[in-house]
Design an enzyme around this catalytic site. Structure first.
Site, PDB file in Angstrom:
ATOM      1  N   LYS A   1       0.880  -1.171   0.000  1.00 31.71           N
ATOM      2  CA  LYS A   1       0.000   0.000   0.000  1.00 31.71           C
ATOM      3  C   LYS A   1       0.915   1.217   0.000  1.00 31.71           C
ATOM      4  O   LYS A   1       1.247   1.782   1.043  1.00 31.71           O
ATOM      5  CB  LYS A   1      -0.901  -0.056   1.244  1.00 31.71           C
TER       6      LYS A   1
HETATM    7  N1  PPE Z   1      -7.951  -1.439  -2.733  1.00 32.90           N
HETATM    8  C1  PPE Z   1      -7.366  -0.227  -2.642  1.00 32.90           C
HETATM    9  C2  PPE Z   1      -6.693   0.334  -3.826  1.00 32.90           C
HETATM   10  C3  PPE Z   1      -7.432   0.472  -1.430  1.00 32.90           C
HETATM   11  O1  PPE Z   1      -6.877   1.672  -1.351  1.00 32.90           O
HETATM   12  C4  PPE Z   1      -8.098  -0.087  -0.328  1.00 32.90           C
HETATM   13  C5  PPE Z   1      -8.194   0.671   0.962  1.00 32.90           C
HETATM   14  C6  PPE Z   1      -8.680  -1.360  -0.466  1.00 32.90           C
HETATM   15  C7  PPE Z   1      -8.566  -2.015  -1.678  1.00 32.90           C
HETATM   16  C8  PPE Z   1      -9.354  -2.058   0.674  1.00 32.90           C
HETATM   17  O2  PPE Z   1      -8.427  -2.413   1.664  1.00 32.90           O
HETATM   18  P1  PPE Z   1      -8.832  -2.590   3.187  1.00 32.90           P
HETATM   19  O3  PPE Z   1      -9.043  -1.232   3.743  1.00 32.90           O
HETATM   20  O4  PPE Z   1      -7.699  -3.319   3.786  1.00 32.90           O
HETATM   21  O5  PPE Z   1     -10.089  -3.379   3.189  1.00 32.90           O
HETATM   22  N2  PPE Z   1      -8.244   2.068   0.831  1.00 32.90           N
HETATM   23  C9  PPE Z   1      -7.954   2.886   1.977  1.00 32.90           C
HETATM   24  C10 PPE Z   1      -7.647   4.313   1.586  1.00 32.90           C
HETATM   25  C11 PPE Z   1      -8.775   5.176   1.168  1.00 32.90           C
HETATM   26  C12 PPE Z   1      -8.333   6.604   0.931  1.00 32.90           C
HETATM   27  O6  PPE Z   1      -9.030   7.324   0.229  1.00 32.90           O
HETATM   28  O7  PPE Z   1      -7.323   7.040   1.472  1.00 32.90           O
HETATM   29  C13 PPE Z   1      -9.027   2.758   3.055  1.00 32.90           C
HETATM   30  O8  PPE Z   1     -10.119   2.272   2.786  1.00 32.90           O
HETATM   31  O9  PPE Z   1      -8.737   3.121   4.185  1.00 32.90           O
END
Ligand code: PPE
Length: 304
Positions: free
Chosen positions: A159
């Site tokens: 990430k």
């Molecule tokens: N894909 C991406 C690209 C992504 O950024 C997130 C989280 C997810 C999947 C889901 O991951 P999880 O939170 O572990 O279920 N995105 C984070 C950032 C959002 C932002 O705008 O900043 C979040 O949901 O916290």
């Protein structure tokens, strides 16, 4: 979404006032985009704020850093403690939590190895990421002309801050075209994920979601949903999916810490409609588990 300031931000081992949490303009990560971060939520529970799946998020932060050759000058336990402390001192019943690891001031040029590694944790209140309307009636999505990262261009398991340029291109394209969110395809043409959420498709009672190999982040919420669905007796599959799947499916939704479980009401103007029964069931199960109302997963809720 404007940020609502809170009281303190944790920076490199100390709590500093919100307005004092400043960095130099020659901060390495600002120029070259090599930083790693997490998005975590704390929810109001019967016994104060509970941080959902804190250990998994902190572990992913360390994995992301390892992939980028960034050595975090704290242990996972120290970072978990820093996060608990930041939530505690800011006194919010529920909040979004943003830990970030970045390369600081002192070096320029593309070799990140000599850079000082800095860590910060901020928290703030954050409502429905894709809007209340989206949570209740679903979001309108568009398949992006921007392709998700090739795994050998950018590592999907990390990430990384700079990786989100790809998401932002897709997000803005979708917004300017009048949609709420974009769905991105992998370089091989399979469904990957949304700009900040994993993607799920429901067909004939089976829940399916694309794998990390499609360029999608391995979501903590994705894993939570797969686990809860299996408990509810709903068959789940992690597999490559074609674009047409999401045009003809019975239900679709996206998941993320910020977005939680948000239904998808259309894709490229093919209407899926109001959130379906499985989406509703998953939304409800998720709302319970994050608030410590599912005894089986009480260990996922870290009370501060
Ligand atoms: N894909 C991406 C690209 C992504 O950024 C997130 C989280 C997810 C999947 C889901 O991951 P999880 O939170 O572990 O279920 N995105 C984070 C950032 C959002 C932002 O705008 O900043 C979040 O949901 O916290």
């Amino acid at each position: 979404m404007p940020i609502t300031p809170t009281d303190k931000i944790w920076m490199d081992g100390e709590l500093v006032d919100w307005d004092a949490a400043q960095i130099h303009v020659l901060t390495h990560t600002l120029h070259y985009g090599a930083g790693v971060f997490e998005g975590i939520r704390a929810y109001e529970t019967d016994s104060g704020p509970g941080i959902f799946r804190l250990a998994e998020h902190v572990h992913r932060l360390f994995d992301s850093a390892k992939i980028f050759h960034i050595e975090i000058p704290f242990t996972e336990e120290q970072i978990r403690d820093a996060i608990r402390e930041t939530v505690r001192v800011n006194g919010l019943p529920a909040c979004y939590i943003r830990p970030i690891v970045y390369l600081g001031y002192g070096e320029m040029g593309l070799n990140p190895l000599p850079c000082p590694v800095k860590v910060a944790v901020a928290v703030w209140p954050w409502g429905a990421y894709l809007g209340e309307e989206g949570v209740n009636h679903g979001v309108r999505t568009k398949i992006s002309s921007w392709v998700r990262h090739n795994p050998n261009t950018m590592p999907p398991a990390a990430k990384g801050t700079g990786m989100y340029i790809n998401s932002q291109l897709a997000k803005v394209e979708a917004l300017l075209a009048g949609y709420d969110e974009a769905i991105m395809l992998s370089p091989q043409g399979y469904l990957s994920e949304c700009t900040g959420e994993n993607l799920f498709v429901v067909q004939d009672g089976v829940i399916r979601t694309p794998p990390t190999a499609s360029g999608a982040l391995q979501g903590v919420t994705q894993d939570t949903v797969l686990t809860l669905a299996a408990d509810l007796g709903i068959p789940v599959r992690v597999e490559n999916l074609l674009r047409s799947c999401v045009y003809t499916c019975d239900e679709a939704f996206c998941t993320g810490t910020a977005a939680e479980v948000t239904p998808i009401r259309s894709v490229d103007d093919r209407v899926i409609g109001e959130p379906g029964p499985i989406t509703r069931q998953i939304q409800a199960a998720y709302a319970d588990v994050v608030r410590g109302r599912n005894a089986k997963y009480d260990h996922w809720v870290d009370r501060v």
